[in-house]
Scaffold this motif. Structure first.
Motif, short mmCIF file in Angstrom:
data_model
loop_
_atom_site.label_atom_id
_atom_site.label_comp_id
_atom_site.label_asym_id
_atom_site.label_seq_id
_atom_site.Cartn_x
_atom_site.Cartn_y
_atom_site.Cartn_z
N ASN A 281 0.82 -1.21 0.00
CA ASN A 281 0.00 0.00 0.00
C ASN A 281 0.86 1.27 0.00
O ASN A 281 0.59 2.21 0.74
CB ASN A 281 -0.92 -0.01 1.23
N GLY A 282 1.89 1.24 -0.80
CA GLY A 282 2.72 2.42 -0.99
C GLY A 282 3.95 2.50 -0.09
O GLY A 282 4.83 3.33 -0.32
N GLU A 283 4.04 1.62 0.90
CA GLU A 283 5.16 1.68 1.83
C GLU A 283 6.08 0.48 1.63
O GLU A 283 5.62 -0.65 1.42
CB GLU A 283 4.65 1.65 3.28
N GLU A 284 7.38 0.72 1.75
CA GLU A 284 8.32 -0.38 1.68
C GLU A 284 8.11 -1.30 2.88
O GLU A 284 8.04 -0.82 4.02
CB GLU A 284 9.76 0.14 1.67
N ARG A 285 8.03 -2.62 2.62
CA ARG A 285 7.70 -3.54 3.70
C ARG A 285 8.88 -4.46 4.04
O ARG A 285 9.08 -4.81 5.19
CB ARG A 285 6.50 -4.39 3.28
N ALA A 286 9.60 -4.88 3.05
CA ALA A 286 10.72 -5.79 3.29
C ALA A 286 11.72 -5.65 2.16
O ALA A 286 11.36 -5.34 1.03
CB ALA A 286 10.24 -7.23 3.40
N LYS A 287 12.99 -5.86 2.53
CA LYS A 287 14.06 -5.83 1.54
C LYS A 287 14.79 -7.14 1.55
O LYS A 287 15.06 -7.70 2.61
CB LYS A 287 15.04 -4.70 1.89
N GLY A 288 15.14 -7.58 0.38
CA GLY A 288 15.95 -8.79 0.27
C GLY A 288 17.31 -8.45 -0.26
O GLY A 288 17.92 -7.47 0.13
N ASN A 289 17.79 -9.25 -1.21
CA ASN A 289 19.13 -9.04 -1.77
C ASN A 289 19.12 -7.98 -2.86
O ASN A 289 19.54 -8.24 -3.98
CB ASN A 289 19.66 -10.36 -2.33
N ILE A 290 18.68 -6.79 -2.55
CA ILE A 290 18.60 -5.74 -3.55
C ILE A 290 19.83 -4.86 -3.47
O ILE A 290 20.23 -4.42 -2.40
CB ILE A 290 17.29 -4.92 -3.40
#
Lengths: 115, 112
Positions: A51-60
């Protein structure tokens, strides 16, 4: 047809360039996920928005960024491209953000070739 | 996510049943077992999921061992269209997000 659309289907560019991949989620889905699939690394999670917000990050990588807009479509920006960034990039969507029974629906992918 | 182990590849004859195994010995009591598959040149697609009981849907059946340390995806009559890479994935309770963690999967080849 999963209902998730991705554009473009194919992208060929040169090292050092910047590209933007676009994803439209299924109608009603609030979460968008980006995955990268390369021959040597398999399918890897990059980042999730809800919903527009960053929720989780992986190997980015730091050279990569994403955002999700008010209409819930998402864009993945890849900059300072290297040969190793050549891969298939998939977008997926789901309704919720934490459901362990939640189903993700994948788009057809964008094939990026960096020359 | 907890680790799963699958055979790299399996072969089946068309119109015969296929049993695709998955070991997940470190599964916790709240982890869901999901199966996705990826047909050639396509994105992954959801197949089935379960927690403790066996599950059936129009695509497949999921048989879960009593101790939940293993599960089996059953395709009742394999068709050429079922040739794909099948991924067994554990969904854990994770407040940080809801991503899927893919392993190597099992490449299913279907012979006519």
């Amino acid at each position: 047809d999963s209902g998730v659309t991705q554009t473009p289907k194919h992208l060929i560019t040169a090292t050092g360039q910047r590209v933007t991949l676009r994803c439209s989620p299924r109608s009603g889905d609030l979460s968008v996920y980006w995955y990268q699939q390369s021959l040597d690394q398999g399918l890897q999670f990059l980042i999730q928005y809800y919903n527009g917000e960053e929720r989780a990050k992986g190997n980015i990588l730091e050279r990569f960024s994403a955002q999700q807009f008010p209409d819930l479509h998402s864009e993945l920006n890849l900059s300072s491209l290297e040969l190793g960034d050549s891969a298939l990039y998939f977008c997926a969507s789901s309704y919720s953000t934490q459901g362990r029974a939640d189903t993700q629906y994948f788009g057809p992918g964008t094939r990026l070739t960096v020359l | 996510d907890a680790k799963t182990t699958q055979p790299n590849s399996m072969e089946s004859n068309e119109e015969e049943p296929v049993h695709l195994p998955c070991n997940h010995s470190t599964i916790s009591g709240t982890d869901y077992i999901h199966w996705y598959r990826q047909l050639p040149s396509q994105g992954p697609e959801y197949v089935i999921h379960g927690l403790t009981s066996n599950v059936n849907n129009r695509m497949a059946s999921l048989a879960i061992a009593e101790d939940r340390k293993s599960s089996t995806l059953i395709l009742h009559r394999a068709t050429l269209r079922d040739a794909a890479v099948y991924y067994c994935i554990l969904r854990v309770l994770n407040n940080a997000g809801n991503m899927l963690t893919f392993g190597g999967g099992t490449r299913l080849m279907v012979k006519p």
